[in-house]
Motif scaffolding. Structure first.
Motif, PDB file in Angstrom:
ATOM      1  N   ASN A   1      -5.643  12.624   3.014  1.00  0.00           N
ATOM      2  CA  ASN A   1      -6.630  13.567   3.540  1.00  0.00           C
ATOM      3  C   ASN A   1      -6.477  13.740   5.041  1.00  0.00           C
ATOM      4  O   ASN A   1      -6.578  12.782   5.793  1.00  0.00           O
ATOM      5  CB  ASN A   1      -8.042  13.055   3.245  1.00  0.00           C
ATOM      6  CG  ASN A   1      -9.088  13.822   4.018  1.00  0.00           C
ATOM      7  OD1 ASN A   1      -9.112  15.047   4.016  1.00  0.00           O
ATOM      8  ND2 ASN A   1      -9.955  13.103   4.721  1.00  0.00           N
ATOM      9  N   SER A   2      -6.271  14.965   5.465  1.00  0.00           N
ATOM     10  CA  SER A   2      -6.103  15.186   6.906  1.00  0.00           C
ATOM     11  C   SER A   2      -7.264  15.986   7.482  1.00  0.00           C
ATOM     12  O   SER A   2      -7.153  16.564   8.550  1.00  0.00           O
ATOM     13  CB  SER A   2      -4.790  15.925   7.152  1.00  0.00           C
ATOM     14  OG  SER A   2      -4.782  17.131   6.434  1.00  0.00           O
ATOM     15  N   GLY A   3      -8.388  16.007   6.797  1.00  0.00           N
ATOM     16  CA  GLY A   3      -9.561  16.696   7.337  1.00  0.00           C
ATOM     17  C   GLY A   3     -10.492  17.132   6.219  1.00  0.00           C
ATOM     18  O   GLY A   3     -10.042  17.376   5.106  1.00  0.00           O
ATOM     19  N   ILE A   4     -11.772  17.212   6.555  1.00  0.00           N
ATOM     20  CA  ILE A   4     -12.763  17.558   5.525  1.00  0.00           C
ATOM     21  C   ILE A   4     -13.039  19.053   5.539  1.00  0.00           C
ATOM     22  O   ILE A   4     -13.289  19.643   6.592  1.00  0.00           O
ATOM     23  CB  ILE A   4     -14.097  16.824   5.780  1.00  0.00           C
ATOM     24  CG1 ILE A   4     -13.900  15.311   5.763  1.00  0.00           C
ATOM     25  CG2 ILE A   4     -15.150  17.230   4.759  1.00  0.00           C
ATOM     26  CD1 ILE A   4     -15.126  14.525   6.197  1.00  0.00           C
TER      27      ILE A   4
ATOM     28  N   ILE B   1       0.874  -1.179   0.000  1.00  0.00           N
ATOM     29  CA  ILE B   1       0.000   0.000   0.000  1.00  0.00           C
ATOM     30  C   ILE B   1       0.909   1.226   0.000  1.00  0.00           C
ATOM     31  O   ILE B   1       1.794   1.345   0.849  1.00  0.00           O
ATOM     32  CB  ILE B   1      -0.892   0.013   1.256  1.00  0.00           C
ATOM     33  CG1 ILE B   1      -1.880  -1.146   1.192  1.00  0.00           C
ATOM     34  CG2 ILE B   1      -1.632   1.336   1.398  1.00  0.00           C
ATOM     35  CD1 ILE B   1      -2.679  -1.318   2.452  1.00  0.00           C
ATOM     36  N   ASP B   2       0.710   2.126  -0.936  1.00  0.00           N
ATOM     37  CA  ASP B   2       1.555   3.321  -1.017  1.00  0.00           C
ATOM     38  C   ASP B   2       1.085   4.436  -0.098  1.00  0.00           C
ATOM     39  O   ASP B   2       1.891   5.237   0.387  1.00  0.00           O
ATOM     40  CB  ASP B   2       1.584   3.859  -2.457  1.00  0.00           C
ATOM     41  CG  ASP B   2       2.259   2.890  -3.410  1.00  0.00           C
ATOM     42  OD1 ASP B   2       3.292   2.316  -3.022  1.00  0.00           O
ATOM     43  OD2 ASP B   2       1.744   2.693  -4.524  1.00  0.00           O
ATOM     44  N   CYS B   3      -0.230   4.548   0.067  1.00  0.00           N
ATOM     45  CA  CYS B   3      -0.751   5.624   0.922  1.00  0.00           C
ATOM     46  C   CYS B   3      -2.200   5.338   1.284  1.00  0.00           C
ATOM     47  O   CYS B   3      -2.800   4.375   0.795  1.00  0.00           O
ATOM     48  CB  CYS B   3      -0.642   6.974   0.201  1.00  0.00           C
ATOM     49  SG  CYS B   3      -1.696   7.113  -1.253  1.00  0.00           S
ATOM     50  N   ILE B   4      -2.713   6.182   2.158  1.00  0.00           N
ATOM     51  CA  ILE B   4      -4.099   6.050   2.622  1.00  0.00           C
ATOM     52  C   ILE B   4      -4.850   7.301   2.200  1.00  0.00           C
ATOM     53  O   ILE B   4      -4.324   8.408   2.352  1.00  0.00           O
ATOM     54  CB  ILE B   4      -4.123   5.924   4.172  1.00  0.00           C
ATOM     55  CG1 ILE B   4      -3.375   4.669   4.627  1.00  0.00           C
ATOM     56  CG2 ILE B   4      -5.546   5.950   4.688  1.00  0.00           C
ATOM     57  CD1 ILE B   4      -3.009   4.673   6.104  1.00  0.00           C
ATOM     58  N   ASN B   5      -6.048   7.116   1.693  1.00  0.00           N
ATOM     59  CA  ASN B   5      -6.847   8.295   1.344  1.00  0.00           C
ATOM     60  C   ASN B   5      -7.420   8.907   2.617  1.00  0.00           C
ATOM     61  O   ASN B   5      -6.964   9.929   3.091  1.00  0.00           O
ATOM     62  CB  ASN B   5      -7.951   7.908   0.342  1.00  0.00           C
ATOM     63  CG  ASN B   5      -8.832   9.093  -0.072  1.00  0.00           C
ATOM     64  OD1 ASN B   5      -8.524  10.237   0.254  1.00  0.00           O
ATOM     65  ND2 ASN B   5      -9.897   8.827  -0.768  1.00  0.00           N
ATOM     66  N   PHE B   6      -8.428   8.278   3.204  1.00  0.00           N
ATOM     67  CA  PHE B   6      -9.042   8.762   4.444  1.00  0.00           C
ATOM     68  C   PHE B   6      -8.667   7.764   5.518  1.00  0.00           C
ATOM     69  O   PHE B   6      -9.027   6.601   5.436  1.00  0.00           O
ATOM     70  CB  PHE B   6     -10.566   8.826   4.261  1.00  0.00           C
ATOM     71  CG  PHE B   6     -11.296   9.670   5.266  1.00  0.00           C
ATOM     72  CD1 PHE B   6     -11.205   9.414   6.618  1.00  0.00           C
ATOM     73  CD2 PHE B   6     -12.096  10.719   4.848  1.00  0.00           C
ATOM     74  CE1 PHE B   6     -11.886  10.195   7.542  1.00  0.00           C
ATOM     75  CE2 PHE B   6     -12.782  11.513   5.762  1.00  0.00           C
ATOM     76  CZ  PHE B   6     -12.682  11.237   7.111  1.00  0.00           C
ATOM     77  N   ALA B   7      -7.973   8.195   6.528  1.00  0.00           N
ATOM     78  CA  ALA B   7      -7.455   7.276   7.540  1.00  0.00           C
ATOM     79  C   ALA B   7      -8.510   6.992   8.619  1.00  0.00           C
ATOM     80  O   ALA B   7      -9.709   7.189   8.395  1.00  0.00           O
ATOM     81  CB  ALA B   7      -6.188   7.855   8.144  1.00  0.00           C
ATOM     82  N   TYR B   8      -8.062   6.556   9.768  1.00  0.00           N
ATOM     83  CA  TYR B   8      -8.983   6.184  10.859  1.00  0.00           C
ATOM     84  C   TYR B   8      -9.953   7.337  11.155  1.00  0.00           C
ATOM     85  O   TYR B   8      -9.525   8.472  11.389  1.00  0.00           O
ATOM     86  CB  TYR B   8      -8.166   5.846  12.114  1.00  0.00           C
ATOM     87  CG  TYR B   8      -9.028   5.730  13.346  1.00  0.00           C
ATOM     88  CD1 TYR B   8      -9.970   4.713  13.455  1.00  0.00           C
ATOM     89  CD2 TYR B   8      -8.924   6.659  14.379  1.00  0.00           C
ATOM     90  CE1 TYR B   8     -10.788   4.621  14.571  1.00  0.00           C
ATOM     91  CE2 TYR B   8      -9.722   6.578  15.500  1.00  0.00           C
ATOM     92  CZ  TYR B   8     -10.663   5.553  15.587  1.00  0.00           C
ATOM     93  OH  TYR B   8     -11.478   5.476  16.681  1.00  0.00           O
ATOM     94  N   PRO B   9     -11.249   7.046  11.136  1.00  0.00           N
ATOM     95  CA  PRO B   9     -12.239   8.123  11.287  1.00  0.00           C
ATOM     96  C   PRO B   9     -12.494   8.542  12.739  1.00  0.00           C
ATOM     97  O   PRO B   9     -13.628   8.454  13.231  1.00  0.00           O
ATOM     98  CB  PRO B   9     -13.497   7.531  10.637  1.00  0.00           C
ATOM     99  CG  PRO B   9     -13.374   6.051  10.896  1.00  0.00           C
ATOM    100  CD  PRO B   9     -11.894   5.741  10.874  1.00  0.00           C
TER     101      PRO B   9
ATOM    102  N   ILE C   1      -5.038   4.480  -7.413  1.00  0.00           N
ATOM    103  CA  ILE C   1      -6.074   3.460  -7.572  1.00  0.00           C
ATOM    104  C   ILE C   1      -6.588   3.062  -6.191  1.00  0.00           C
ATOM    105  O   ILE C   1      -5.814   2.766  -5.285  1.00  0.00           O
ATOM    106  CB  ILE C   1      -5.566   2.241  -8.393  1.00  0.00           C
ATOM    107  CG1 ILE C   1      -6.737   1.366  -8.810  1.00  0.00           C
ATOM    108  CG2 ILE C   1      -4.515   1.418  -7.667  1.00  0.00           C
ATOM    109  CD1 ILE C   1      -7.550   1.927  -9.940  1.00  0.00           C
ATOM    110  N   THR C   2      -7.896   3.077  -6.043  1.00  0.00           N
ATOM    111  CA  THR C   2      -8.474   2.808  -4.726  1.00  0.00           C
ATOM    112  C   THR C   2      -9.962   2.495  -4.862  1.00  0.00           C
ATOM    113  O   THR C   2     -10.503   2.475  -5.975  1.00  0.00           O
ATOM    114  CB  THR C   2      -8.250   4.029  -3.790  1.00  0.00           C
ATOM    115  OG1 THR C   2      -8.598   3.675  -2.459  1.00  0.00           O
ATOM    116  CG2 THR C   2      -9.071   5.233  -4.224  1.00  0.00           C
TER     117      THR C   2
END
Lengths: 377, 207
Positions: free
Chosen positions: A174-177, A72-80, A352-353
């Motif tokens: 993503n570090s916040g909406i 896995i290269d990265c995370i889009n939206f991490a732990y909510p 890709i996700t």
């Protein structure tokens, strides 16, 4: 120069290269906020959401498990963490939560009703922001403890939380909406009422959105830019092209999204245009964003082939294995979907996700399949 | 295109209401006005299918249609209302509380002259079966916005089989995360990508 650790830095570099279309290989990106407890013994979704320490660890362990199957290269939206608070504030709606209004393992749901009254546009305009609305509505929508937990997660705990991902080697996109005013008002008025407002009093809605924008822009200016902070979602749920007629979209959706994107870029933060539903009609407009600085994050309903054709190498694309496929299809079908997509749009400037968000009931082998097939590109 | 149809397609609600009032005053048959409005809704459906109108337009049109229908109701006899096109049972499946998409479908079906039995949200399979049997309805439209609720669709289709009515009922499903994969998984008959597709399906199977 080493930023954090070798694994993180390499992956971070790959992310930045993809945004600038300099990547050689597709970026294999994890998305699935509610999935980890489904495949972890001894923790319910309710516990995962409620107990941030256990929840975050569960998320990270799940990342390691997937990563051991395929990188896995990265995370889009991490732990909510603090999710109930985040969504309540974004949509001025009550969020039914697992273990509270819903069974322990049921995913959160938005209980959308008309909560903003007819006179509230004027109230917001006169007050210069949402202050009086928060005072009136928040006690009805969320308990103080949950709200405090949200502020703590995104406040005093945030740096430590983000450093956990850094240490584990996973850049988080993503570090916040950032929630555009259109979306907040739509949630607070409820879509049926709000859409009517957009026809019958578009000027008033616009005036209200302008007031709300000032507050949002101030918040963006206050972002403390750390190295690990890559991007922020600009959330688009109801403002989709297939939802809204052109005049309303041109007046109440796009100008605000664009302005928010530029404001984030001014702070060195990559705008991630999170786009639910179909945006095919208005893809051309994304050329108004700065060249190779933004990401479009779609859910399977926007035609990424068309997006590539229209936008070329202007903005990076992130998507879009549909949630229904993750739930009911086979790994072979997932791989076939991804291969066809990447054959057509190529790996450059592509993350890709899962489209939108992988549902909690996604098949584990289907999630693995996304990351496995990504290695071919 | 008549004035009533034109105003409805242009979503000119206030002008349309005025025009309806004037027509009533001038002695135009209420049934004719209603028929014109239904023709307007058909035209709007066409525009939507051609991607010249969008979901918000459908919602606005449905709201206007509702207002005009309420205005006409006192003037309409049972005969004026005519034979409906058929009965459709609609609801959001068990454990899912989303109602927006379902409500758009309900409004569009009503505007297209279907009799709609709307069971609301979070509807257990047994309630769908009961409503279909009690109303002798042949179409079931299920809304589902959560992938975690696909099992509710499956269970509802299974409940129809257990009640021995599966062969008499056409099942269409709809909602954001629903497509042909979910049709195959659940044993439903079709999926509707949008409200107009649901209307078209109902016309097709009840014609």
């Amino acid at each position: 120069m080493m930023m954090y650790n070798e694994t993180y830095d390499q992956r971070y570099q790959k992310v930045q290269e993809a945004i600038a279309f300099k990547n050689k290989y597709v970026v294999s990106t994890y998305m699935g906020q509610s999935v980890p407890p489904t495949y972890t013994d001894g923790i319910t979704l309710a516990e995962y959401m409620e107990d941030h320490d256990r929840g975050l660890q569960c998320f990270l362990d799940f990342m390691d498990r997937l990563n051991s199957e395929a990188p896995i290269d990265c995370i889009n939206f991490a732990y909510p963490g603090g999710h109930q608070g985040a969504l309540t504030l974004a949509w001025l709606s009550k969020i039914n939560m697992p273990g509270k209004e819903l069974p322990e393992d049921a995913v959160w749901q938005v209980d959308e009703r008309k909560r903003l009254e007819d006179g509230d546009y004027d109230l917001i305009i006169e007050a210069g922001g949402l202050g009086p609305i928060y005072d009136r509505l928040l006690p009805q929508l969320i308990d103080q403890e949950s709200l405090n937990r949200f502020f703590k997660f995104y406040g005093e705990d945030f740096d430590a939380v983000m450093m956990k991902y850094v240490e584990a080697g996973y850049p988080v996109l993503n570090s916040g909406i950032v929630c555009p005013p259109f979306e907040t008002l739509c949630g607070g008025r409820s879509v049926n009422v709000f859409f009517m407002d957009c026809y019958k009093q578009i000027g008033k809605v616009k005036e209200t959105q302008d007031v709300m924008m000032s507050g949002l822009l101030e918040q963006i200016k206050a972002i403390d830019k750390k190295d690990y902070l890559i991007g922020r979602w600009i959330g688009h749920w109801r403002g989709a092209s297939n939802m809204i007629n052109q005049k309303i979209w041109d007046t109440l959706v796009w100008p605000y999204s664009k302005k928010l994107a530029f404001a984030l870029l001014d702070q060195g933060v990559t705008p991630i245009m999170h786009l639910d539903s179909s945006w095919d009609r208005d893809l051309e407009r994304f050329k108004e964003l700065p060249y190779q600085k933004c990401i479009l994050n779609t859910d399977g309903m926007t035609d990424l082939r068309k997006a590539r054709k229209v936008l070329g190498d202007h903005v990076a694309l992130m998507g879009d294995v549909p949630s229904q496929m993750l739930t009911v299809s086979s790994p072979a079908e997932i791989k076939d979907y991804v291969r066809r997509l990447l054959d057509d749009i190529g790996p450059q400037g592509v993350f890709i996700t899962a489209g939108c968000d992988a549902p909690s009931c996604s098949k584990y082998e289907n999630l693995v399949a996304i990351h496995e097939v990504a290695q071919e590109f | 295109m008549g004035k009533i149809v034109e105003l409805l397609v242009a979503l000119e609600d206030e002008q349309l209401i005025e025009a309806v009032k004037e027509d009533l005053k001038a002695g135009v048959a209420p049934a004719k006005i209603l028929a014109d409005c239904q023709a307007g809704m058909v035209a709007i459906g066409e525009e939507f299918s051609q991607e010249r109108m969008f979901v918000s337009d459908l919602m606005m049109a449905s709201a206007i249609f509702k207002d005009v229908s309420e205005l006409l109701l006192p003037y309409l006899s049972a005969a004026d209302a005519g034979e409906g096109l058929g009965k459709v049972v609609v609801g959001t499946v068990r454990d899912d509380i989303h109602d927006i998409g379902k409500d758009i479908v309900v409004n569009m079906l009503q505007a297209a002259n279907f009799e709609v039995i709307d069971l609301g949200v979070d509807v257990p399979p047994a309630d769908f079966v009961k409503a279909l049997q009690e109303n002798n309805a042949n179409v079931l439209a299920l809304s589902c916005l959560l992938a975690s609720c696909y099992t509710s669709i499956l269970d509802t289709v299974e409940a129809l089989k257990a009640a021995g009515i599966r062969d008499q009922v056409n099942v269409i499903i709809g909602g954001g995360p629903v497509d042909e994969h979910v049709v195959a998984y659940s044993g439903a008959d079709a999926f509707g990508a949008d409200a107009q597709a649901a209307v078209n399906y109902c016309k097709e199977v009840l014609a």
